[in-house]
Design a protein around this motif. Sequence first.
Motif, PDB file in Angstrom:
ATOM      1  N   LEU A 119       0.034  26.747  -9.349  1.00 54.11           N
ATOM      2  CA  LEU A 119      -1.369  27.163  -9.426  1.00 54.11           C
ATOM      3  C   LEU A 119      -1.537  28.201 -10.538  1.00 54.11           C
ATOM      4  O   LEU A 119      -2.518  28.185 -11.286  1.00 54.11           O
ATOM      5  CB  LEU A 119      -1.858  27.718  -8.085  1.00 54.11           C
ATOM      6  N   LEU A 120      -0.551  29.090 -10.680  1.00 51.97           N
ATOM      7  CA  LEU A 120      -0.595  30.080 -11.759  1.00 51.97           C
ATOM      8  C   LEU A 120      -0.603  29.393 -13.116  1.00 51.97           C
ATOM      9  O   LEU A 120      -1.357  29.754 -14.014  1.00 51.97           O
ATOM     10  CB  LEU A 120       0.609  31.019 -11.668  1.00 51.97           C
ATOM     11  N   LEU A 124       0.851  -1.186   0.000  1.00 52.96           N
ATOM     12  CA  LEU A 124       0.000   0.000   0.000  1.00 52.96           C
ATOM     13  C   LEU A 124       0.890   1.240   0.000  1.00 52.96           C
ATOM     14  O   LEU A 124       1.726   1.417   0.892  1.00 52.96           O
ATOM     15  CB  LEU A 124      -0.908   0.012   1.241  1.00 52.96           C
ATOM     16  N   ILE A 125       0.699   2.072  -1.024  1.00 55.59           N
ATOM     17  CA  ILE A 125       1.455   3.326  -1.123  1.00 55.59           C
ATOM     18  C   ILE A 125       0.493   4.475  -0.816  1.00 55.59           C
ATOM     19  O   ILE A 125      -0.538   4.615  -1.471  1.00 55.59           O
ATOM     20  CB  ILE A 125       2.035   3.495  -2.547  1.00 55.59           C
ATOM     21  N   VAL A 126       0.832   5.255   0.198  1.00 52.92           N
ATOM     22  CA  VAL A 126      -0.013   6.385   0.577  1.00 52.92           C
ATOM     23  C   VAL A 126       0.673   7.675   0.114  1.00 52.92           C
ATOM     24  O   VAL A 126       1.838   7.908   0.445  1.00 52.92           O
ATOM     25  CB  VAL A 126      -0.226   6.418   2.111  1.00 52.92           C
ATOM     26  N   LEU A 127      -0.046   8.482  -0.656  1.00 58.11           N
ATOM     27  CA  LEU A 127       0.511   9.762  -1.111  1.00 58.11           C
ATOM     28  C   LEU A 127      -0.256  10.908  -0.474  1.00 58.11           C
ATOM     29  O   LEU A 127      -1.485  10.982  -0.595  1.00 58.11           O
ATOM     30  CB  LEU A 127       0.405   9.885  -2.630  1.00 58.11           C
ATOM     31  N   GLN A 128       0.476  11.766   0.210  1.00 59.94           N
ATOM     32  CA  GLN A 128      -0.146  12.956   0.798  1.00 59.94           C
ATOM     33  C   GLN A 128       0.647  14.191   0.356  1.00 59.94           C
ATOM     34  O   GLN A 128       1.833  14.095   0.059  1.00 59.94           O
ATOM     35  CB  GLN A 128      -0.140  12.848   2.324  1.00 59.94           C
ATOM     36  N   GLY A 129      -0.013  15.310   0.344  1.00 57.78           N
ATOM     37  CA  GLY A 129       0.675  16.550  -0.005  1.00 57.78           C
ATOM     38  C   GLY A 129      -0.345  17.634  -0.272  1.00 57.78           C
ATOM     39  O   GLY A 129      -1.533  17.335  -0.481  1.00 57.78           O
ATOM     40  N   MET A 130       0.105  18.874  -0.268  1.00 58.98           N
ATOM     41  CA  MET A 130      -0.775  19.997  -0.567  1.00 58.98           C
ATOM     42  C   MET A 130      -1.178  19.916  -2.043  1.00 58.98           C
ATOM     43  O   MET A 130      -0.587  19.167  -2.819  1.00 58.98           O
ATOM     44  CB  MET A 130      -0.052  21.321  -0.290  1.00 58.98           C
ATOM     45  N   ASP A 131      -2.165  20.715  -2.442  1.00 58.76           N
ATOM     46  CA  ASP A 131      -2.550  20.749  -3.849  1.00 58.76           C
ATOM     47  C   ASP A 131      -1.334  21.096  -4.694  1.00 58.76           C
ATOM     48  O   ASP A 131      -0.511  21.916  -4.296  1.00 58.76           O
ATOM     49  CB  ASP A 131      -3.634  21.817  -4.069  1.00 58.76           C
ATOM     50  N   ALA A 132      -1.253  20.461  -5.858  1.00 55.62           N
ATOM     51  CA  ALA A 132      -0.174  20.705  -6.822  1.00 55.62           C
ATOM     52  C   ALA A 132       1.197  20.235  -6.329  1.00 55.62           C
ATOM     53  O   ALA A 132       2.224  20.625  -6.872  1.00 55.62           O
ATOM     54  CB  ALA A 132      -0.107  22.189  -7.237  1.00 55.62           C
ATOM     55  N   ASP A 178     -10.961  25.990  -4.089  1.00 56.22           N
ATOM     56  CA  ASP A 178     -10.594  25.405  -2.793  1.00 56.22           C
ATOM     57  C   ASP A 178      -9.085  25.447  -2.582  1.00 56.22           C
ATOM     58  O   ASP A 178      -8.611  25.595  -1.457  1.00 56.22           O
ATOM     59  CB  ASP A 178     -11.020  23.932  -2.717  1.00 56.22           C
ATOM     60  N   ASP A 179      -8.335  25.268  -3.685  1.00 60.37           N
ATOM     61  CA  ASP A 179      -6.874  25.265  -3.569  1.00 60.37           C
ATOM     62  C   ASP A 179      -6.390  26.560  -2.923  1.00 60.37           C
ATOM     63  O   ASP A 179      -5.470  26.573  -2.103  1.00 60.37           O
ATOM     64  CB  ASP A 179      -6.201  25.117  -4.943  1.00 60.37           C
ATOM     65  N   ILE A 180      -7.032  27.679  -3.322  1.00 60.84           N
ATOM     66  CA  ILE A 180      -6.634  28.992  -2.799  1.00 60.84           C
ATOM     67  C   ILE A 180      -7.018  29.106  -1.326  1.00 60.84           C
ATOM     68  O   ILE A 180      -6.256  29.615  -0.502  1.00 60.84           O
ATOM     69  CB  ILE A 180      -7.309  30.127  -3.631  1.00 60.84           C
ATOM     70  N   ASN A 181      -8.204  28.604  -1.002  1.00 64.70           N
ATOM     71  CA  ASN A 181      -8.636  28.659   0.408  1.00 64.70           C
ATOM     72  C   ASN A 181      -7.719  27.840   1.306  1.00 64.70           C
ATOM     73  O   ASN A 181      -7.359  28.268   2.397  1.00 64.70           O
ATOM     74  CB  ASN A 181     -10.077  28.166   0.539  1.00 64.70           C
ATOM     75  N   GLU A 182      -7.342  26.649   0.837  1.00 65.08           N
ATOM     76  CA  GLU A 182      -6.453  25.803   1.648  1.00 65.08           C
ATOM     77  C   GLU A 182      -5.070  26.452   1.761  1.00 65.08           C
ATOM     78  O   GLU A 182      -4.417  26.375   2.787  1.00 65.08           O
ATOM     79  CB  GLU A 182      -6.340  24.395   1.046  1.00 65.08           C
ATOM     80  N   ARG A 183      -4.648  27.083   0.668  1.00 67.79           N
ATOM     81  CA  ARG A 183      -3.343  27.748   0.659  1.00 67.79           C
ATOM     82  C   ARG A 183      -3.246  28.824   1.748  1.00 67.79           C
ATOM     83  O   ARG A 183      -2.188  29.040   2.334  1.00 67.79           O
ATOM     84  CB  ARG A 183      -3.120  28.348  -0.733  1.00 67.79           C
ATOM     85  N   LYS A 184      -4.393  29.477   2.012  1.00 68.56           N
ATOM     86  CA  LYS A 184      -4.404  30.520   3.054  1.00 68.56           C
ATOM     87  C   LYS A 184      -4.109  29.936   4.431  1.00 68.56           C
ATOM     88  O   LYS A 184      -3.722  30.652   5.340  1.00 68.56           O
ATOM     89  CB  LYS A 184      -5.771  31.213   3.082  1.00 68.56           C
ATOM     90  N   ARG A 185      -4.355  28.634   4.578  1.00 68.77           N
ATOM     91  CA  ARG A 185      -4.116  27.984   5.873  1.00 68.77           C
ATOM     92  C   ARG A 185      -2.797  27.219   5.882  1.00 68.77           C
ATOM     93  O   ARG A 185      -2.635  26.250   6.617  1.00 68.77           O
ATOM     94  CB  ARG A 185      -5.287  27.023   6.184  1.00 68.77           C
ATOM     95  N   TRP A 186      -1.876  27.617   5.021  1.00 66.41           N
ATOM     96  CA  TRP A 186      -0.606  26.898   4.822  1.00 66.41           C
ATOM     97  C   TRP A 186       0.084  26.515   6.135  1.00 66.41           C
ATOM     98  O   TRP A 186       0.441  25.369   6.363  1.00 66.41           O
ATOM     99  CB  TRP A 186       0.326  27.750   3.961  1.00 66.41           C
ATOM    100  N   ASP A 187       0.242  27.508   7.015  1.00 73.04           N
ATOM    101  CA  ASP A 187       0.995  27.247   8.251  1.00 73.04           C
ATOM    102  C   ASP A 187       0.284  26.229   9.141  1.00 73.04           C
ATOM    103  O   ASP A 187       0.927  25.394   9.772  1.00 73.04           O
ATOM    104  CB  ASP A 187       1.231  28.550   9.038  1.00 73.04           C
ATOM    105  N   ASP A 188      -1.050  26.311   9.157  1.00 71.83           N
ATOM    106  CA  ASP A 188      -1.814  25.334   9.947  1.00 71.83           C
ATOM    107  C   ASP A 188      -1.621  23.927   9.376  1.00 71.83           C
ATOM    108  O   ASP A 188      -1.501  22.954  10.112  1.00 71.83           O
ATOM    109  CB  ASP A 188      -3.307  25.680   9.943  1.00 71.83           C
ATOM    110  N   TYR A 189      -1.626  23.835   8.041  1.00 69.39           N
ATOM    111  CA  TYR A 189      -1.398  22.532   7.414  1.00 69.39           C
ATOM    112  C   TYR A 189      -0.013  21.984   7.751  1.00 69.39           C
ATOM    113  O   TYR A 189       0.131  20.818   8.066  1.00 69.39           O
ATOM    114  CB  TYR A 189      -1.565  22.610   5.890  1.00 69.39           C
ATOM    115  N   MET A 190       0.993  22.856   7.662  1.00 68.85           N
ATOM    116  CA  MET A 190       2.357  22.379   7.935  1.00 68.85           C
ATOM    117  C   MET A 190       2.473  21.887   9.379  1.00 68.85           C
ATOM    118  O   MET A 190       3.099  20.865   9.647  1.00 68.85           O
ATOM    119  CB  MET A 190       3.391  23.486   7.661  1.00 68.85           C
TER     120      MET A 190
END
Length: 298
Positions: free
Chosen positions: A196-197, A65-73, A212-224
């Motif tokens: 994204l550009l 099982l290979i699990v891939l996680q990461g931010m958009d793009a 949604d990508d832009i909205n999630e990007r605004k929470r970058w630090d929380d995601y990290m």
Amino acid sequence: MKFKSADLLKHYRVDAPDRFALKSVDCGDTRAIDKDAAQSVLADDVKRLSDLQERLYAEDRWALLIVLQGMDAAGKDSVVAHVMSGVNPQGCAVHSFKAPSTEELDHNFLWRTTTRLPARGRIGIFNRSYYEDVLVVRVHRELLRRAKIPRTLISENIWQERFQDIRAFERHLARNGILVLKFFLHVSKEEQRRRLLDRLEEPAKRWKFSLDDINERKRWDDYMAAYEDMIRATSRPTGRWYVVPADHKWFTRLVVASAVIEALEGLGLAFPKVEGAALKEMHKVRAALLAKKPGKDR
Ligand code: AMP
Ligand code: MG
């Protein structure tokens, strides 16, 4: 330039989770390997993977099982497309997990992924996974309320409890012969901005863009912060995290392919041997087939 996979991997495999810090991995890292050399190694890796997958399938004992996680793009789709390009589609399945459906929300958080686990002899790829339930759901706590969990069971410890459940789940998989490899594709905020550009500017890529990508990007630090905490809590021998630099897609693919190959090679996969009475029988059948060449029969 020559390099050894084992040397490459040791920089990105999280073997000491308690001391792990996300900032210790440079998103733009390529370990001074040049792109052309990497691409020729990757071409060999793709062939090697195809051979290993055939053995995995023939042995029919282990699963991967290979699990891939990461931010958009971050390049999750591109890893699937390139690294698995040589693998027989019959032995491999990719599942993408988006926001859960009503039916999925009606179940425990591990349910929807459990039904998609690879069978013995197969490779399963999760493009996002149950880890979203300690990432996006942690960053947007209101999603917990939608999840229909009894209120009395939602405490401040919920993330620690989920980490515990995930560790136990992966240990269970390991004990059943399902090898779990997890990759966090670590892209920088600046490289994500560029990608994204690109999606906005290139007509052929626009379909991939979501507000949604832009909205999630605004929470970058929380995601990290959520990623770091999750990796620390869930990188274990029965489910290792690899934190892979993701600003250069060719390098990401190289690291993922190396890790998958190393894991499969560690299983000592071999084609099942036919011996004894079964082999004798095969020799007989072969002789009979040889004797019955069309034309000779008549
Ligand atoms: P993409 O991978 O770009 O197609 O986006 C899928 C979206 O689904 C991402 O924004 C994820 O965060 C979201 N998603 C995946 N799993 C969950 C979950 N369990 N709860 C809420 N959102 C999720
Ligand atoms: Mg997306």
